[in-house]
Write an enzyme that holds these catalytic residues in place. Structure first.
Site, PDB file in Angstrom:
ATOM      1  N   ASN A 299       0.817  -1.213   0.000  1.00 58.04           N
ATOM      2  CA  ASN A 299       0.000   0.000   0.000  1.00 58.04           C
ATOM      3  C   ASN A 299       0.853   1.267   0.000  1.00 58.04           C
ATOM      4  O   ASN A 299       0.356   2.355   0.239  1.00 58.04           O
ATOM      5  CB  ASN A 299      -0.938  -0.006   1.220  1.00 58.04           C
ATOM      6  CG  ASN A 299      -0.183  -0.042   2.543  1.00 58.04           C
ATOM      7  OD1 ASN A 299       1.041   0.081   2.576  1.00 58.04           O
ATOM      8  ND2 ASN A 299      -0.901  -0.202   3.643  1.00 58.04           N
TER       9      ASN A 299
ATOM     10  N   GLU B 281       1.434   4.120   7.528  1.00 59.87           N
ATOM     11  CA  GLU B 281       0.387   3.654   6.630  1.00 59.87           C
ATOM     12  C   GLU B 281      -0.198   4.834   5.841  1.00 59.87           C
ATOM     13  O   GLU B 281       0.004   5.991   6.225  1.00 59.87           O
ATOM     14  CB  GLU B 281      -0.719   2.982   7.462  1.00 59.87           C
ATOM     15  CG  GLU B 281      -0.258   1.777   8.277  1.00 59.87           C
ATOM     16  CD  GLU B 281      -0.045   0.519   7.426  1.00 59.87           C
ATOM     17  OE1 GLU B 281       0.364   0.610   6.249  1.00 59.87           O
ATOM     18  OE2 GLU B 281      -0.274  -0.586   7.965  1.00 59.87           O
TER      19      GLU B 281
ATOM     20  N   HIS C 158       3.357   1.935   2.096  1.00 64.36           N
ATOM     21  CA  HIS C 158       3.897   2.386   3.392  1.00 64.36           C
ATOM     22  C   HIS C 158       5.422   2.250   3.426  1.00 64.36           C
ATOM     23  O   HIS C 158       5.997   1.396   2.760  1.00 64.36           O
ATOM     24  CB  HIS C 158       3.222   1.697   4.591  1.00 64.36           C
ATOM     25  CG  HIS C 158       3.579   0.264   4.815  1.00 64.36           C
ATOM     26  ND1 HIS C 158       2.705  -0.638   5.396  1.00 64.36           N
ATOM     27  CD2 HIS C 158       4.713  -0.459   4.576  1.00 64.36           C
ATOM     28  CE1 HIS C 158       3.292  -1.818   5.511  1.00 64.36           C
ATOM     29  NE2 HIS C 158       4.500  -1.736   5.022  1.00 64.36           N
TER      30      HIS C 158
HETATM   31  C1  F6R Z   1       9.780  -3.204   8.026  1.00 60.67           C
HETATM   32  C2  F6R Z   1       9.083  -2.097   7.418  1.00 60.67           C
HETATM   33  C3  F6R Z   1       8.058  -2.265   6.346  1.00 60.67           C
HETATM   34  C4  F6R Z   1       8.470  -3.244   5.255  1.00 60.67           C
HETATM   35  C5  F6R Z   1       7.356  -3.404   4.236  1.00 60.67           C
HETATM   36  C6  F6R Z   1       7.690  -4.434   3.171  1.00 60.67           C
HETATM   37  O1  F6R Z   1      10.689  -2.757   9.008  1.00 60.67           O
HETATM   38  O2  F6R Z   1       9.337  -1.021   7.813  1.00 60.67           O
HETATM   39  O3  F6R Z   1       7.788  -1.014   5.768  1.00 60.67           O
HETATM   40  O4  F6R Z   1       9.626  -2.773   4.624  1.00 60.67           O
HETATM   41  O5  F6R Z   1       6.180  -3.799   4.878  1.00 60.67           O
HETATM   42  O6  F6R Z   1       7.781  -5.687   3.770  1.00 60.67           O
HETATM   43  P1  F6R Z   1       8.293  -6.951   2.950  1.00 60.67           P
HETATM   44  O7  F6R Z   1       9.715  -6.711   2.639  1.00 60.67           O
HETATM   45  O8  F6R Z   1       8.094  -8.105   3.898  1.00 60.67           O
HETATM   46  O9  F6R Z   1       7.433  -7.038   1.734  1.00 60.67           O
END
Ligand code: F6R
Length: 269
Positions: free
Chosen positions: A137, A144, A139
């Site tokens: 999304n 968020e 973030h």
């Molecule tokens: C984790 C974080 C999140 C992840 C994001 C992607 O510390 O800050 O923003 O980077 O949710 O997560 P993955 O890499 O699991 O797709």
């Protein structure tokens, strides 16, 4: 932004590790901002391998992670502290006393944890290189959609989508926190250099919105358009939604040539 597109996720991890190594060469006591999640795991493995070969050392570095779940103890198997130890810290020579996460156990007041975390970052002179992933999304950290673009480290409620995405990490019946403490977007933007990694088709929409979409709190990563030194490392699948893809390849080749002649200044987008 400097957008660099690679054939696959392995190449993304290895270039990311290369940039971390370049930073360590210039500044052995660099301050890193680290991320958790699936995406940076290969980057950490690559760094561990380079460390084992004696190519780099984290002995003098300090680190700050982006986020931590609220109300779970550091030694909980689901905590991001446990993740970082398991995936990275336990395998390199970093001094764990100088590794920080915005931890907030149940007895602590979350309103104090954020400002204290910010103060620690400030005390060491700020973050030299912040590593980021991106959520489906858009973030970054756990900021968020609708997060204030100048927010500081604080508690965020996770969206249903983020909870669903991350539920893959939890076993049935295991407690999955709905709140996290995350560096704010304003905090992330103060890092001197930012490295964002994204791989896989499922990230293509978020990457396109971040790089080519309007600057909006509905895609928090789009705020990176306002940062002077962001490098986005993605694989071909994650690049799928980009309209200016050819241009990024061309600009990357030109930047590389300039970097060879004049040094690192030309590396940023
Ligand atoms: C984790 C974080 C999140 C992840 C994001 C992607 O510390 O800050 O923003 O980077 O949710 O997560 P993955 O890499 O699991 O797709």
């Amino acid at each position: 932004m400097e957008v660099v597109i690679f054939k696959n996720a392995d190449n993304v991890a290895s270039r990311g590790a290369g940039l971390v190594a370049e930073m360590l060469n210039v500044k052995p006591d660099a301050v890193f901002g680290f991320a958790t999640g699936s995406t940076p795991i290969d980057l950490y493995r690559n760094l561990v391998a380079r460390h084992r070969k004696g190519e780099l050392s984290f002995r003098h570095t300090t680190s700050f992670n982006l986020d931590e779940y609220m109300g779970i103890a550091a030694d909980n198997p689901q905590s991001y502290r446990t993740f970082m130890n398991r995936e990275f810290f336990d395998h390199v020579d970093i001094d764990k006393n100088k590794t920080h996460l915005p931890a907030c156990e149940s007895s602590e007041n979350p309103q104090l944890v954020g400002p204290e975390y910010e103060a620690k970052i400030e005390q060491v002179g700020g973050i030299d290189l912040q590593i980021l992933g991106i959520g489906y999304n858009g973030h970054i950290g756990f900021n968020e959609p609708s997060s204030s673009l100048s927010s500081r480290t604080r508690v965020k409620t996770l969206t249903r989508r983020t909870l669903e995405d991350n539920s893959r990490m939890f076993t049935d019946g295991e407690f999955q926190p709905k709140l996290a403490i995350t560096m704010g977007i304003g905090t992330i933007m103060e890092a001197r250099r930012i490295l964002l990694l994204a791989t896989g088709k499922s990230k293509a929409n978020a990457v396109a919105a971040m790089v080519e979409g309007p600057l909006t709190a509905m895609c928090p990563a789009s705020v990176l358009q306002m940062h002077e030194r962001v490098t986005v490392l993605i694989d071909e699948q994650a690049a799928d939604g980009l309209i200016y893809r050819e241009y990024y390849d061309l600009a990357h080749r030109e930047n590389r040539a300039l970097k060879k002649r004049f040094g690192e200044f030309y590396a940023s987008g």
